[in-house]
Design a protein around this motif. Sequence first.
Motif, PDB file in Angstrom:
ATOM      1  N   SER A   1       0.908  -1.201   0.065  1.00 13.36           N
ATOM      2  CA  SER A   1       0.035   0.093   0.062  1.00 13.36           C
ATOM      3  C   SER A   1       0.724   1.175  -0.011  1.00 13.36           C
ATOM      4  O   SER A   1       0.700   2.291  -0.813  1.00 13.36           O
ATOM      5  CB  SER A   1      -0.884   0.021   1.353  1.00 13.36           C
ATOM      6  OG  SER A   1      -1.754  -1.030   1.149  1.00 13.36           O
TER       7      SER A   1
ATOM      8  N   ASP B   1      -5.833  -0.806  -4.368  1.00 12.75           N
ATOM      9  CA  ASP B   1      -5.322  -1.186  -3.319  1.00 12.75           C
ATOM     10  C   ASP B   1      -6.214  -2.288  -2.907  1.00 12.75           C
ATOM     11  O   ASP B   1      -7.137  -1.969  -2.029  1.00 12.75           O
ATOM     12  CB  ASP B   1      -4.884  -0.266  -2.300  1.00 12.75           C
ATOM     13  CG  ASP B   1      -4.026  -0.615  -1.147  1.00 12.75           C
ATOM     14  OD1 ASP B   1      -3.835  -1.882  -1.154  1.00 12.75           O
ATOM     15  OD2 ASP B   1      -3.695   0.023  -0.220  1.00 12.75           O
ATOM     16  N   GLU B   2      -5.713  -3.456  -3.176  1.00 21.81           N
ATOM     17  CA  GLU B   2      -6.566  -4.631  -2.764  1.00 21.81           C
ATOM     18  C   GLU B   2      -8.099  -4.363  -2.954  1.00 21.81           C
ATOM     19  O   GLU B   2      -8.831  -4.648  -2.097  1.00 21.81           O
ATOM     20  CB  GLU B   2      -6.355  -5.201  -1.203  1.00 21.81           C
ATOM     21  CG  GLU B   2      -4.775  -5.267  -0.835  1.00 21.81           C
ATOM     22  CD  GLU B   2      -4.488  -5.991   0.385  1.00 21.81           C
ATOM     23  OE1 GLU B   2      -5.542  -7.044   0.678  1.00 21.81           O
ATOM     24  OE2 GLU B   2      -3.570  -5.901   0.906  1.00 21.81           O
TER      25      GLU B   2
HETATM   26 MG   LIG Z   1      -2.261  -2.629   2.221  1.00 24.77          MG
END
Ligand SMILES: [Mg+2]
Lengths: 240, 218, 222, 259, 259
Positions: free
Chosen positions: E60, E180-181
């Motif tokens: 991240s 991000d995910e």
């Molecule tokens: Mg992360």
Amino acid sequence: AQTVEDIKSAGTVKIGMLVDFPPFGIMNENNQPDGYDADVAKLLAKEWGVEAQIVPVTGPNRIPYLQSNQVDLLVASLGITEERAKSVDFSEPYAGISIGVFGAEDVEVTKPEDLSGKTIGVARASTQDTAVTKIAPQDATIQRFDDDASAVQALLSGQVELIGVSNVVAAQIEEAAPGRFNQKLELSQQVQGIAVRKGSDELLEAVNAFLEKVKADGQLSAIHEKWLGTPLPNFVAEGK
Amino acid sequence: MIRPFGWNEFLIIVMAAQWTIALSAIAFAGGGIGGLLIALARVSEVRPLRLAALGFIRVFQGTPLLMQLFLVFFGMNIFGLAINPWIAATMALTLHASAFLGEIWRGCIEAVPSGQREAATALGLKYYNRMRYIVLPQAARIAVAPTVGFLVQLVKGTSLAAIIGFTELTRQGQIINNATFSPFMVFGTVAAIYFILCWPLSLLARRMELKFSRATQR
Amino acid sequence: MYEFNFAPVFASFDQLLLGAWLTIRLSCAAMLLGLIVSIICAWGKTAGPSLIRFVINAYIEIIRNTPFLVQIFFIFFGLPSLGLRLSPNSAALLALVVNFGAYGTEIIRAGIESIQKGQVEAGIALGLSKLQIFRYIIMKPALRTVYPSLTSQFIYLMLTSSVVSVISADDLAAAGNDLQSATFASFEVYIVITLMYLALSIGFSAVFAAIEKMAFKYPLSR
Amino acid sequence: MADTHAHTSKADVRGASGPAVTMEGVNKWYAEFHALKDINLSVDRGERIVICGPSGSGKSTLIRCINQLEMIQKGRIVVDDHDLTAGGKNVDIVRQETGMVFQSFNLFPHMTVLENCTLAPMKVRGISKAEAEATAMQFLERVRIPEQAEKYPAQLSGGQQQRVAIARALCMNPKIMLFDEPTSALDPEMVKEVLDTMIDLANEGMTMLCVTHEMGFARQVADRVIFMDRGEIVEVGAPEDFFNNPQHERTRNFLGQIS
Amino acid sequence: MADTHAHTSKADVRGASGPAVTMEGVNKWYAEFHALKDINLSVDRGERIVICGPSGSGKSTLIRCINQLEMIQKGRIVVDDHDLTAGGKNVDIVRQETGMVFQSFNLFPHMTVLENCTLAPMKVRGISKAEAEATAMQFLERVRIPEQAEKYPAQLSGGQQQRVAIARALCMNPKIMLFDEPTSALDPEMVKEVLDTMIDLANEGMTMLCVTHEMGFARQVADRVIFMDRGEIVEVGAPEDFFNNPQHERTRNFLGQIS
Ligand SMILES: [Mg+2]
Ligand SMILES: Nc1ncnc2c1ncn2[C@@H]1O[C@H](COP(=O)(O)OP(=O)(O)OP(=O)(O)O)[C@@H](O)[C@H]1O
Ligand SMILES: Nc1ncnc2c1ncn2[C@@H]1O[C@H](COP(=O)(O)OP(=O)(O)OP(=O)(O)O)[C@@H](O)[C@H]1O
Ligand SMILES: [Mg+2]
């Protein structure tokens, strides 16, 4: 220092007055300041040919009001004492009361020493506060309330055994609770003066001149008669 | 000399509520603006600003309102700055309310999840737009309940303005009490009027709180 | 121009310190007792039968929507007519506890409600009783969540205690008023006691922070 | 399946006879919403059940009824020969004899791992602190984190937290373990460590009902897989049949989506 | 890779020349903690990068440095020929030209879907409301939820919310998309709908950096897969090499755990 000329050119005189101290200062049925002090204040304004703007003050804040220029004068039942004379300048007396210690019929007090172990209520920062504090023995408890009404309430509800108040308030207690309380000690006869800021000598002279005049022509006495039912007492009329 | 507590006295007390209301309104308007500035300063990225706001809050939350009123009013005057009681009350109540609201609102701003601010930043929105469109609207929803709750305290707090000469509800009660010697009638009336002024606000605060917690539960 | 003269104030400074000492004791006692009242009422309000909830609600509403001045007045002057006569200081304490209790209850209730349902469910699933769940699982985290509001309400209580001088309790404000009536140095007295209140609230905040460090030392997240 | 338990639980010696869980005509409403519709299910002692199905299908509701975290409005539930619907002390007994593990761990944040594990045994079973701690350490070893005993939950990774939650439930010596998506709040790397712990438990013969989407786990340990949709049990079957040859359209759709 | 874009983005006509993203010797600390260690990475225009690695490895942080949600302490980042480290207006420009999609959606809950999508174009680009709404509807159609335009985020499922988040980012006409995910907060059934949207986007030639554990997605669209551990880029490779023949021990361990 302020002068009468300043006041006259402003057209109004700002006078601080208690409104919770009957019969000297009250709010009447129309919620206007009234009472002995109010009449004196109005008379003074009339004498100077200006309008009286009456500013309600309280016992604890009346001197700050004067010191911080919020009012020109105090006609606020301010008893003339040495300590106060350090903070303000007093006129000749314009009124007087006598202060005493009052309590329930069955409480035995005949001399200051008898106050020992008793609780006595007074209005904080009042003349009676000073007087009671002076005579009370070490082990007497003095409870200081914000005004006379609270002190009286403390007496009526039994929170204190005795209170220090003026004869005028005592008369009201008698009205509220006839026959239950009587005077135990007479503390002093207290004269009250009109107060000006320190150093306002010229203004003070004008106030004194006014008082001399209304004492002489009976106007002040008439007001006294109206509010307290008696003519102006001698100890007031004759000065300090 | 004592007059009975009658209809007239009752009305006089009721009328005094107008000053209580006026003072509350002033305090709240002033505190609203001041509080927002303080809250923003508290969450600002500029350290001196944050510290200044913190100091402000410490001082005005840390001293009694009574003393603040006294010092503002009499203090300004003895320094030769003649101010009238309205200005003094406005100043003191504004400072007082700003400190409390600033602190309440800071909490609400911080309660908005940081992801919201990040999403707005990532979209290219600048500080003003982020605050104006994303953070403050969401903080405002959380803020309603505690804010109204504080308003109730403020309404009651205005009674202290008596010290600088306002004859508002409590002071009027004391005056009437001194003329009638019927403390239970007088202060019972005073309490009842405060209750009537404040209770709807409290109810509103609770309704808002409920509504909000339901909205977030989903 | 007014001339400041702090000499008389400092001449009687011990009187002010004595007043401050009572303010401290009064506040501490009221905080402690008020906290207990609050916890009990909050528990009653979240889990008690509806009659108890009603009574607690009425108490909270009445106290929160009337001024402290009037409350203390009724306690000091009103209770004697019911045969309960309290000294000014104990009346002041009672009034502060009663007053704080109403605010504290609402604060702690919010804390209780902020506890995630899963925590309670985990307790139920383990077979703990309602009271055990409250005592061992809910109370500490709930107090921790609302600790900031609780402490600022404590500071507010300390400042509110300045009103008790009206019933002649001898706290810091009363000492200041007495000194003022003796010396008539109002500004000097007010400035000094304002600073003393500020020092007290900063001191209390520091104590609260220390307590927080000790009592809530478990970490919230990694 | 393996009936020789290495497990120290006394589940098998307490002399109970019927199935571990019986649900008969169970219906549950949330206000208007019909969350469980006529559920009939019997779980044998030592049996491992995996429950799957789309979100909102009532999986959580079903297992939460077993220890009465949710009340049912119609039907009958008997757990370990205690009829929950008969009320009385049965509910308390059943809660003590079932352990539950939640999706969100629900560890108590203000207690250390060890305190989390000893609270209920001490307060509910009245066991001494020393004994409770000994048992707790034993189970913490079982889930392979004895060295974390003095830490607080927030200091552990998700996988470790979930293993603590399992140990905490085991400390009450339950006869039945209920799992509600125990791995779905975990980072992918931690899923395995929790599943391994559960597989161990299953191999020791614990009766388990497990809501999960981990189909690998289901294949490996489940005796039966249950598929729920819209409050109903749509399909029940042994893992091989269930995955290779689902009978219902809805099951096929669902399996298509999640794999 | 497909260079014929059906996509309406003007990414390719704005006359930029260098790589889309260049990171040179990037180091980042959180106080004492060294979160990114000497990162060197160059991403071509139109390239699709997937980043994976254990929790806490700095994935991240890496992509958040690209649009300056995090500041770096050392090194140089150039995005679309704007040097971020040079400061000035570059940061604002880069934020406008990168779109970001978060794990937790971060939709604005007090605005409708349409308002979410039009806010930034109106306030940042100064586009008229009508035009912004027209564009927004176009992208909502691309992610297949035009009918939800008037709803609030809380009224949508997780998958729908994430698709709105993608549409919202696209409305700013970004040249680069950062993910991000994006699927890890979703229920398993909803993962697919979001991945499908992302695959569409990839096929249209959008430059993408995507943190994800969805290895199926990586195989299908990634030009390169990056493996991070403890703040470092450990391995970079084309998907086939990366999955079938990982070079590093740590990569092998990780792949073993998550599959
Ligand atoms: Mg992360
Ligand atoms: N307390 C409640 N009040 C009202 N409805 C509820 C409540 N709890 C659950 N429901 C509803 O009951 C249905 C079943 O919920 P349940 O939690 O059992 O689903 P689930 O299968 O566990 O789903 P998930 O996979 O999302 O956990 C859902 O539609 C849900 O909205
Ligand atoms: N604001 C912060 N302050 C201090 N440390 C931080 C902060 N944000 C992240 N970290 C630390 O930096 C490291 C990298 O964090 P990052 O969020 O980039 O990891 P990640 O690879 O995205 O992990 P995940 O898969 O859990 O999202 C972690 O060890 C984290 O604890
Ligand atoms: Mg569920």
